[in-house]
Design an enzyme around this catalytic site. Sequence first.
Site, short mmCIF file in Angstrom:
data_model
loop_
_atom_site.label_atom_id
_atom_site.label_comp_id
_atom_site.label_asym_id
_atom_site.label_seq_id
_atom_site.Cartn_x
_atom_site.Cartn_y
_atom_site.Cartn_z
N TYR A 4 12.02 -44.05 -17.96
CA TYR A 4 11.15 -42.90 -18.22
C TYR A 4 11.56 -41.73 -17.33
CZ TYR A 4 6.85 -40.15 -18.62
OH TYR A 4 5.94 -39.14 -18.83
N SER A 8 -4.45 -37.12 -27.24
CA SER A 8 -5.05 -37.70 -26.04
C SER A 8 -4.45 -37.06 -24.79
CB SER A 8 -4.82 -39.22 -26.00
OG SER A 8 -3.43 -39.51 -25.91
N ILE A 36 -3.12 -35.17 -21.59
CA ILE A 36 -2.70 -33.79 -21.33
C ILE A 36 -2.52 -33.02 -22.63
CG2 ILE A 36 -0.77 -32.39 -20.48
CD1 ILE A 36 -0.48 -34.35 -18.18
N SER A 73 7.92 -34.76 -15.76
CA SER A 73 7.26 -35.63 -14.79
C SER A 73 7.99 -35.53 -13.46
CB SER A 73 7.28 -37.08 -15.28
OG SER A 73 7.00 -37.98 -14.23
N LYS A 104 12.98 -38.00 -18.42
CA LYS A 104 12.44 -36.73 -17.97
C LYS A 104 13.51 -35.88 -17.30
CE LYS A 104 8.42 -37.20 -19.67
NZ LYS A 104 8.08 -36.37 -20.85
#
Length: 281
Positions: A203, A50, A52, A176, A207
């Site tokens: 998150y 799904s 990217i 990100s 990253k």
Amino acid sequence: MSLYRNTVWFFKGLKEFTKNGFLSASKMFKEDDLEVDCSGRHYMITGANSGIGKCIATEIAKRGGTVHMVCRNPSSAEEAKQDIIDASNNSNIFVHILDLSKPRDVHKFAQDFCKNNESLHVLVNNAGCMFNIRELTEDNLEKNFVTNTLGTYILTTQLLPLIKQSEKPRVVTVSSGGMLVQKLDYTDMQFEKMKPFDGTLAYAQNKRQQLKDKLRTPDEGADTAVWLAVSPAAVQHPAGLFFQDRNPAPTHLPLASTKVTTKEKEEFMTALEELSKKFAG
């Protein structure tokens, strides 16, 4: 996270991370960079069912590459596989079911893949998660950390021998912009000290550890990863850089105090390696 970092990141995001940011940057793209024949080359993309990841897999398949989709959910993976075959007219698409939050499974998968395959030219680490409640896996590991950081680390390090023996090898890790607001914290990798727990900050920290109509589409978000994975122009740059819109980009906001020392980086990598070894076969 300081007010300064938030403010700088907000305005940077409005300018660079939106659809308009992509449209502005894309005016400088060289279209022939992606006029590449990927036939005979093998590409592994995690989270390829799904968003990217699926876009990356589709673009590589359209150029004739053999695509290995690493996905957690069998049904959505098979559905995405068929979509990619239909879009690319390329049947060399293979699904591998793997949950990156299970480090023992990641070790075994990588070892088996190396035994059963002669080459892997490119690994694209795209899969990730963001849980807003701190949850532990059956291995007593925090879910964000084990999926986004430890699982990715194990997969990459265990596949490296196979990747290195392939022609013009590459490893691409999708990150990100949120990581720009976080300083690497090797002392609390699993967010035990984060009170209250914040999934968004977790998150962003992951990253950093990896290194609506205004938002980019998945295709736009995938563009630089595709470019890094297939374009000869990409390998003209040194390894280990952070890229945004096909160009090297800073990994820290100015004056944001997110940089760490070489010693701190080494201690983080040592801790990660020691944790990885606990789950090796």
